[in-house]
Design a protein around this motif. Structure first.
Motif, PDB file in Angstrom:
ATOM      1  N   ALA A  62      52.051  41.881  46.039  1.00  0.00           N
ATOM      2  CA  ALA A  62      51.492  40.585  46.436  1.00  0.00           C
ATOM      3  C   ALA A  62      50.904  40.655  47.842  1.00  0.00           C
ATOM      4  CB  ALA A  62      52.564  39.501  46.352  1.00  0.00           C
ATOM      5  N   TRP A  65      47.352  41.904  47.684  1.00  0.00           N
ATOM      6  CA  TRP A  65      46.381  40.925  47.214  1.00  0.00           C
ATOM      7  C   TRP A  65      46.145  39.822  48.228  1.00  0.00           C
ATOM      8  CZ3 TRP A  65      43.166  42.444  43.825  1.00  0.00           C
ATOM      9  CH2 TRP A  65      43.544  43.401  42.898  1.00  0.00           C
ATOM     10  N   TYR A  66      47.147  39.494  49.060  1.00  0.00           N
ATOM     11  CA  TYR A  66      46.953  38.467  50.084  1.00  0.00           C
ATOM     12  C   TYR A  66      46.259  38.999  51.334  1.00  0.00           C
ATOM     13  CZ  TYR A  66      49.472  34.746  47.708  1.00  0.00           C
ATOM     14  OH  TYR A  66      49.849  33.766  46.837  1.00  0.00           O
ATOM     15  N   TYR A 102      42.677  32.125  50.600  1.00  0.00           N
ATOM     16  CA  TYR A 102      44.046  32.225  50.076  1.00  0.00           C
ATOM     17  C   TYR A 102      44.215  31.297  48.871  1.00  0.00           C
ATOM     18  CZ  TYR A 102      46.114  34.860  54.006  1.00  0.00           C
ATOM     19  OH  TYR A 102      46.450  35.811  54.922  1.00  0.00           O
ATOM     20  N   ALA A 103      43.709  30.074  48.999  1.00  0.00           N
ATOM     21  CA  ALA A 103      43.804  29.122  47.891  1.00  0.00           C
ATOM     22  C   ALA A 103      43.066  29.662  46.662  1.00  0.00           C
ATOM     23  CB  ALA A 103      43.243  27.763  48.308  1.00  0.00           C
ATOM     24  N   THR A 106      45.146  32.454  45.163  1.00  0.00           N
ATOM     25  CA  THR A 106      46.311  31.917  44.467  1.00  0.00           C
ATOM     26  C   THR A 106      45.908  31.311  43.119  1.00  0.00           C
ATOM     27  OG1 THR A 106      47.384  31.480  46.589  1.00  0.00           O
ATOM     28  CG2 THR A 106      48.242  30.292  44.697  1.00  0.00           C
ATOM     29  N   TRP A 107      44.738  30.696  43.077  1.00  0.00           N
ATOM     30  CA  TRP A 107      44.243  30.118  41.836  1.00  0.00           C
ATOM     31  C   TRP A 107      43.758  31.208  40.871  1.00  0.00           C
ATOM     32  CZ3 TRP A 107      39.236  30.310  39.841  1.00  0.00           C
ATOM     33  CH2 TRP A 107      39.018  29.527  38.719  1.00  0.00           C
ATOM     34  N   ALA A 109      44.247  34.650  40.877  1.00  0.00           N
ATOM     35  CA  ALA A 109      45.101  35.803  40.549  1.00  0.00           C
ATOM     36  C   ALA A 109      45.751  35.703  39.174  1.00  0.00           C
ATOM     37  CB  ALA A 109      46.148  36.010  41.649  1.00  0.00           C
ATOM     38  N   LEU A 116      51.437  37.259  41.892  1.00  0.00           N
ATOM     39  CA  LEU A 116      51.618  37.078  43.336  1.00  0.00           C
ATOM     40  C   LEU A 116      53.009  36.624  43.642  1.00  0.00           C
ATOM     41  CD1 LEU A 116      48.227  35.452  44.327  1.00  0.00           C
ATOM     42  CD2 LEU A 116      48.917  37.821  44.559  1.00  0.00           C
TER      43      LEU A 116
END
Length: 116
Positions: A62, A65-66, A102-103, A106-107, A109, A116
């Motif tokens: 995670a 990916w972030y 980031y948003a 998060t959506w 992924a 995540l």
């Protein structure tokens, strides 16, 4: 409580060291700041608290990916500064971009099969 204080102290020292180095040697300070020291320390603290390979693998994956949505900030801020934008405006714009990305991550992924 001592353990948490020690962790915070070590992490803070690394941040302070990077900023002090950057005052004299901006490129080297950037190198130190770009090292995944916070991530590595986070993994060490997590492993100490919960030595579970599955948890660690999920955390490390995670983290990768972030990191990706945070990278454009490091292009936007210098571009804005070079075009005469004030530091604080550039910093806020960079942070806003990162929050938006980031948003989006998060959506997107889960739709791409990324945990995540």
């Amino acid at each position: 409580m001592l353990y948490v204080t020690l962790r915070a102290l070590i992490s803070g020292i690394l941040i302070a060291a990077a900023s002090e180095i950057a005052k004299r040697y901006p490129g080297f300070g950037a190198l130190v700041a770009s090292l995944p020291l916070v991530s590595v320390l986070g993994m060490i603290w997590l492993w100490h608290d919960k030595p579970d390979p599955r948890t660690m693998a999920a955390h490390a994956g995670a983290t990768f990916w972030y990191v990706l949505p945070s990278l454009p900030m490091f292009l936007l801020i210098p571009a804005l500064l070079r075009h005469g934008m004030p530091f604080w405006v550039s910093l806020v714009a960079g942070c806003a971009l990162t929050i938006a990305l980031y948003a989006a991550m998060t959506w997107a992924a889960p739709k791409l099969g990324i945990e995540l």
